[in-house]
Design an enzyme around this catalytic site. Structure first.
Site, short mmCIF file in Angstrom:
data_model
loop_
_atom_site.label_atom_id
_atom_site.label_comp_id
_atom_site.label_asym_id
_atom_site.label_seq_id
_atom_site.Cartn_x
_atom_site.Cartn_y
_atom_site.Cartn_z
N GLU A 162 -0.82 -8.56 5.32
CA GLU A 162 -0.55 -8.72 6.75
C GLU A 162 -1.81 -8.75 7.60
O GLU A 162 -1.75 -9.15 8.77
CB GLU A 162 0.40 -7.61 7.23
CG GLU A 162 -0.22 -6.24 7.39
CD GLU A 162 -0.36 -5.46 6.09
OE1 GLU A 162 -0.78 -4.30 6.15
OE2 GLU A 162 -0.04 -6.01 5.01
N HIS B 224 -3.05 -5.39 1.43
CA HIS B 224 -2.46 -5.61 2.76
C HIS B 224 -2.51 -7.10 3.14
O HIS B 224 -3.42 -7.53 3.85
CB HIS B 224 -3.24 -4.83 3.82
CG HIS B 224 -3.10 -3.36 3.75
ND1 HIS B 224 -2.19 -2.65 4.51
CD2 HIS B 224 -3.77 -2.43 3.01
CE1 HIS B 224 -2.30 -1.35 4.25
NE2 HIS B 224 -3.26 -1.20 3.34
N CYS C 115 0.83 -1.20 0.00
CA CYS C 115 0.00 0.00 0.00
C CYS C 115 0.87 1.26 0.00
O CYS C 115 1.44 1.60 -1.02
CB CYS C 115 -0.98 -0.03 1.18
SG CYS C 115 -2.37 1.13 0.99
#
Length: 209
Positions: free
Chosen positions: A188, A186, A82
């Site tokens: 994560e 994302h 991002c």
């Protein structure tokens, strides 16, 4: 390299903690990086999501911008998600006045291309080079939060993923150039470790070479 490569996560602003946890789960020794002295110890680096203009200002305030540029241009494996994708771009669309990037990938990136926070969305993406699961072969659930996209890439840039359907169909959201990897989404936040595992393997490969 030992079985646990040292991989830093830029921790001046943004979601560093989630990346640190994901890297550790993939067998890396994950360390936060806030100073140039900490940067010298790592064999790879993650640039996390956050606010790209704020990260840019903090990098210059902490005298990290130039050391980062030098290491990235010198071949340090780096992954940006991002805001990290924005930082790795050579060129930006509608950059804030005075905004700088670190470079590393020959691409033109548009900030907040998918819209504001309320326009955040999820999509199942085929991501080249990252194996699928038994339930979703070749697909990865991707979370986009005020995400950028890539408008143009240079000849040396490999496009790894595009949005497959809907109004955003065809938008480039994952790329790689040499040792530099970037995603608009994302990984994560989903618990899916495949992107981080891919990056850890890249760091190991570069060190062996």
């Amino acid at each position: 390299m030992t079985s646990a490569p040292v991989i830093g996560v830029l921790a001046v602003q943004g979601d560093a903690r989630e990346h640190l946890q994901a890297l550790a789960a993939c067998g890396a020794r994950a360390e936060p990086v806030r100073r140039a002295s900490e940067l010298t110890r790592v064999q790879g680096l993650v640039l996390p999501g956050g606010e790209s203009t704020t990260i840019d200002k903090l990098l210059r305030a902490f005298e990290l911008a130039e050391p980062l540029r030098e290491r990235i241009s010198g071949g340090l494996p780096v992954y940006g998600s991002c805001a990290g994708m924005i930082l790795l771009a050579q060129r930006l669309v509608d950059a804030h006045r005075g905004q700088q990037t670190l470079g590393g990938i020959d691409m033109l990136v548009q900030r907040n291309a998918f819209g504001r926070q309320v326009d955040s969305f999820e999509a199942d993406l085929p991501v080249q080079g990252i194996a699928g699961t038994a339930d979703s072969p070749g697909l990865m659930r991707a979370v986009f939060i005020r995400a950028p996209w890539v408008q143009e890439v240079g000849e040396q840039v490999q496009v790894l993923a595009r949005v497959p359907c809907g109004a955003r169909r065809g938008a480039i959201v994952a790329v790689r150039q040499g040792n530099a990897l970037a995603t608009a989404f994302h990984p994560e936040v989903t618990g899916d470790l495949r992107v981080h595992r891919y990056f850890v393997d890249l760091v190991r490969t570069v060190d062996r070479g």
